[in-house]
Scaffold this motif. Structure first.
Motif, PDB file in Angstrom:
ATOM      1  N   GLY B  31      92.877 -39.919  98.400  1.00  0.00           N
ATOM      2  CA  GLY B  31      93.970 -39.182  97.774  1.00  0.00           C
ATOM      3  C   GLY B  31      94.271 -37.909  98.533  1.00  0.00           C
ATOM      4  O   GLY B  31      94.523 -37.930  99.734  1.00  0.00           O
ATOM      5  N   ALA B  32      94.186 -36.783  97.855  1.00  0.00           N
ATOM      6  CA  ALA B  32      94.555 -35.505  98.469  1.00  0.00           C
ATOM      7  C   ALA B  32      93.417 -34.915  99.301  1.00  0.00           C
ATOM      8  O   ALA B  32      93.613 -33.919  99.984  1.00  0.00           O
ATOM      9  CB  ALA B  32      94.956 -34.522  97.378  1.00  0.00           C
ATOM     10  N   ALA B  33      92.256 -35.489  99.228  1.00  0.00           N
ATOM     11  CA  ALA B  33      91.118 -34.944  99.981  1.00  0.00           C
ATOM     12  C   ALA B  33      90.918 -35.720 101.267  1.00  0.00           C
ATOM     13  O   ALA B  33      90.874 -36.947 101.252  1.00  0.00           O
ATOM     14  CB  ALA B  33      89.854 -35.009  99.127  1.00  0.00           C
ATOM     15  N   TRP B  34      90.807 -35.009 102.375  1.00  0.00           N
ATOM     16  CA  TRP B  34      90.570 -35.702 103.645  1.00  0.00           C
ATOM     17  C   TRP B  34      89.676 -34.845 104.549  1.00  0.00           C
ATOM     18  O   TRP B  34      90.103 -34.280 105.546  1.00  0.00           O
ATOM     19  CB  TRP B  34      91.883 -36.082 104.349  1.00  0.00           C
ATOM     20  CG  TRP B  34      92.857 -34.980 104.584  1.00  0.00           C
ATOM     21  CD1 TRP B  34      92.894 -34.105 105.624  1.00  0.00           C
ATOM     22  CD2 TRP B  34      93.975 -34.636 103.752  1.00  0.00           C
ATOM     23  NE1 TRP B  34      93.939 -33.236 105.495  1.00  0.00           N
ATOM     24  CE2 TRP B  34      94.628 -33.541 104.363  1.00  0.00           C
ATOM     25  CE3 TRP B  34      94.473 -35.152 102.556  1.00  0.00           C
ATOM     26  CZ2 TRP B  34      95.748 -32.949 103.792  1.00  0.00           C
ATOM     27  CZ3 TRP B  34      95.599 -34.550 102.011  1.00  0.00           C
ATOM     28  CH2 TRP B  34      96.223 -33.487 102.615  1.00  0.00           C
ATOM     29  N   PRO B  35      88.427 -34.762 104.214  1.00  0.00           N
ATOM     30  CA  PRO B  35      87.523 -33.963 105.035  1.00  0.00           C
ATOM     31  C   PRO B  35      87.249 -34.604 106.396  1.00  0.00           C
ATOM     32  O   PRO B  35      87.228 -35.821 106.515  1.00  0.00           O
ATOM     33  CB  PRO B  35      86.244 -33.908 104.201  1.00  0.00           C
ATOM     34  CG  PRO B  35      86.304 -35.124 103.356  1.00  0.00           C
ATOM     35  CD  PRO B  35      87.755 -35.389 103.082  1.00  0.00           C
ATOM     36  N   LEU B  50      77.200 -43.098 102.416  1.00  0.00           N
ATOM     37  CA  LEU B  50      77.900 -41.821 102.202  1.00  0.00           C
ATOM     38  C   LEU B  50      76.994 -40.925 101.360  1.00  0.00           C
ATOM     39  O   LEU B  50      76.616 -41.296 100.243  1.00  0.00           O
ATOM     40  CB  LEU B  50      79.218 -42.084 101.459  1.00  0.00           C
ATOM     41  CG  LEU B  50      80.108 -40.882 101.170  1.00  0.00           C
ATOM     42  CD1 LEU B  50      80.797 -40.389 102.437  1.00  0.00           C
ATOM     43  CD2 LEU B  50      81.165 -41.225 100.113  1.00  0.00           C
ATOM     44  N   PRO B  51      76.617 -39.735 101.884  1.00  0.00           N
ATOM     45  CA  PRO B  51      75.783 -38.840 101.089  1.00  0.00           C
ATOM     46  C   PRO B  51      76.522 -38.341  99.846  1.00  0.00           C
ATOM     47  O   PRO B  51      77.750 -38.233  99.864  1.00  0.00           O
ATOM     48  CB  PRO B  51      75.481 -37.663 102.021  1.00  0.00           C
ATOM     49  CG  PRO B  51      76.086 -37.976 103.324  1.00  0.00           C
ATOM     50  CD  PRO B  51      76.959 -39.178 103.185  1.00  0.00           C
ATOM     51  N   PHE B  52      75.778 -38.029  98.819  1.00  0.00           N
ATOM     52  CA  PHE B  52      76.395 -37.640  97.549  1.00  0.00           C
ATOM     53  C   PHE B  52      77.340 -36.449  97.706  1.00  0.00           C
ATOM     54  O   PHE B  52      78.475 -36.471  97.207  1.00  0.00           O
ATOM     55  CB  PHE B  52      75.318 -37.301  96.515  1.00  0.00           C
ATOM     56  CG  PHE B  52      75.917 -36.955  95.183  1.00  0.00           C
ATOM     57  CD1 PHE B  52      76.416 -37.946  94.352  1.00  0.00           C
ATOM     58  CD2 PHE B  52      76.005 -35.632  94.771  1.00  0.00           C
ATOM     59  CE1 PHE B  52      76.995 -37.626  93.135  1.00  0.00           C
ATOM     60  CE2 PHE B  52      76.586 -35.306  93.553  1.00  0.00           C
ATOM     61  CZ  PHE B  52      77.076 -36.300  92.733  1.00  0.00           C
ATOM     62  N   ASP B  53      76.883 -35.408  98.411  1.00  0.00           N
ATOM     63  CA  ASP B  53      77.716 -34.204  98.527  1.00  0.00           C
ATOM     64  C   ASP B  53      79.026 -34.475  99.258  1.00  0.00           C
ATOM     65  O   ASP B  53      80.064 -33.901  98.935  1.00  0.00           O
ATOM     66  CB  ASP B  53      76.935 -33.055  99.175  1.00  0.00           C
ATOM     67  CG  ASP B  53      76.151 -33.479 100.402  1.00  0.00           C
ATOM     68  OD1 ASP B  53      76.079 -34.684 100.687  1.00  0.00           O
ATOM     69  OD2 ASP B  53      75.607 -32.596 101.089  1.00  0.00           O
ATOM     70  N   MET B  54      79.000 -35.375 100.216  1.00  0.00           N
ATOM     71  CA  MET B  54      80.232 -35.696 100.941  1.00  0.00           C
ATOM     72  C   MET B  54      81.215 -36.431 100.025  1.00  0.00           C
ATOM     73  O   MET B  54      82.424 -36.194 100.065  1.00  0.00           O
ATOM     74  CB  MET B  54      79.898 -36.539 102.168  1.00  0.00           C
ATOM     75  CG  MET B  54      80.928 -36.457 103.274  1.00  0.00           C
ATOM     76  SD  MET B  54      80.369 -37.344 104.743  1.00  0.00           S
ATOM     77  CE  MET B  54      79.249 -36.138 105.466  1.00  0.00           C
ATOM     78  N   GLY B  55      80.679 -37.316  99.183  1.00  0.00           N
ATOM     79  CA  GLY B  55      81.535 -38.010  98.214  1.00  0.00           C
ATOM     80  C   GLY B  55      82.164 -37.030  97.240  1.00  0.00           C
ATOM     81  O   GLY B  55      83.331 -37.164  96.871  1.00  0.00           O
ATOM     82  N   ALA B  56      81.367 -36.031  96.845  1.00  0.00           N
ATOM     83  CA  ALA B  56      81.903 -35.020  95.927  1.00  0.00           C
ATOM     84  C   ALA B  56      83.019 -34.229  96.590  1.00  0.00           C
ATOM     85  O   ALA B  56      84.035 -33.917  95.958  1.00  0.00           O
ATOM     86  CB  ALA B  56      80.770 -34.094  95.485  1.00  0.00           C
ATOM     87  N   ARG B  57      82.848 -33.928  97.890  1.00  0.00           N
ATOM     88  CA  ARG B  57      83.915 -33.216  98.635  1.00  0.00           C
ATOM     89  C   ARG B  57      85.187 -34.051  98.693  1.00  0.00           C
ATOM     90  O   ARG B  57      86.288 -33.535  98.780  1.00  0.00           O
ATOM     91  CB  ARG B  57      83.451 -32.899 100.056  1.00  0.00           C
ATOM     92  CG  ARG B  57      82.645 -31.605 100.146  1.00  0.00           C
ATOM     93  CD  ARG B  57      81.989 -31.462 101.515  1.00  0.00           C
ATOM     94  NE  ARG B  57      82.927 -31.499 102.620  1.00  0.00           N
ATOM     95  CZ  ARG B  57      82.588 -31.808 103.880  1.00  0.00           C
ATOM     96  NH1 ARG B  57      81.346 -32.104 104.172  1.00  0.00           N
ATOM     97  NH2 ARG B  57      83.488 -31.822 104.827  1.00  0.00           N
ATOM     98  N   LEU B  58      85.008 -35.357  98.665  1.00  0.00           N
ATOM     99  CA  LEU B  58      86.173 -36.260  98.682  1.00  0.00           C
ATOM    100  C   LEU B  58      86.810 -36.397  97.303  1.00  0.00           C
ATOM    101  O   LEU B  58      87.830 -37.062  97.144  1.00  0.00           O
ATOM    102  CB  LEU B  58      85.733 -37.647  99.158  1.00  0.00           C
ATOM    103  CG  LEU B  58      85.652 -37.837 100.669  1.00  0.00           C
ATOM    104  CD1 LEU B  58      84.720 -38.979 101.007  1.00  0.00           C
ATOM    105  CD2 LEU B  58      87.040 -38.091 101.231  1.00  0.00           C
ATOM    106  N   GLY B  59      86.194 -35.788  96.332  1.00  0.00           N
ATOM    107  CA  GLY B  59      86.739 -35.864  94.978  1.00  0.00           C
ATOM    108  C   GLY B  59      86.330 -37.118  94.229  1.00  0.00           C
ATOM    109  O   GLY B  59      86.908 -37.446  93.193  1.00  0.00           O
TER     110      GLY B  59
END
Lengths: 73, 138
Positions: B31-35, B50-59
């Motif tokens: 969606g709107a997140a694209w790290p 995919l590490p948990f924190d990276m998934g959270a950064r992706l929303g």
């Protein structure tokens, strides 16, 4: 702040903060000097992860998910 | 469209030294997140992780992901969810990549056989300090 002062300040950071700083430095300059990275890494820290080389069951589920997505298009 | 690209092995600090590893920069979309992230190309991994924190950064919402999967090795100590994301790297056409989204943090993003290696041909040239990546050809 001089470079020596920065290094001295880095020694005051926690192990997690120093790891984070090392990661940040890698992002700033992907060819960051190896010696600097070595000095920033907390002693005894490890980069622990084992490849899920035999996670075939999970691989099967993911493959199925991809196929379902393709079929739905 | 880019057809082949050489990436350098990158230095990673390890106890008592520095290891050089095949880290591939890529952008993940949700969606709107694209790290922008770096993925460790792991030909020995059956799946991408995919590490948990990276998934959270992706929303991503852990509780909203319905499909649980089981990882192995030390990653088996934490639960994981099956997800699919769009990924784009270095001018290559976007692809859909599947991941085991692990509850674990502090681990690298792993790019494994399913399905990163189904989408890209990888050639490791460690003796030259680089690896090449080419999108799958029809």
């Amino acid at each position: 702040m001089s470079f020596a002062e920065v290094l001295a300040a880095a020694n005051e950071l926690t192990a997690d903060e120093r790891r984070e700083l090392a990661r940040e430095l890698r992002e700033i300059d992907r060819e960051t000097d190896d010696e600097l990275l070595r000095r920033l890494m907390p002693a005894g820290s490890e980069f622990e992860v084992w490849s899920p080389w035999d996670a075939y069951e999970a691989a099967g589920v993911l493959q199925q998910l991809l196929e379902q997505e393709r079929a739905a298009k | 469209m880019t057809t082949l690209f050489a990436f350098p092995y990158r230095p990673v600090p390890i106890p008592g030294g520095v290891a050089r590893v095949p880290l591939m920069p890529l952008r993940l979309y949700n969606g709107a997140a694209w790290p922008d992230v770096d993925g460790l190309i792991d030909s020995g991994a059956a799946v991408s992780v995919l590490p948990f924190d990276m998934g959270a950064r992706l929303g991503l919402d852990w509780d909203a992901e319905p499909l649980s999967i089981r990882l192995t090795g030390n990653l088996a100590s934490q639960p994981a969810k099956a997800i699919i994301l769009t990924a784009e790297a270095n001018g290559f056409a976007p692809v859909r990549l599947s991941f085991a989204w692990s509850r674990m943090t502090g681990i690298p993003l792993l790019l494994g056989q399913t399905n990163f290696f189904d989408e890209f041909d990888i050639c490791f040239r460690r003796t030259r300090g680089q690896f090449t990546v080419a999108p799958r050809t029809p």
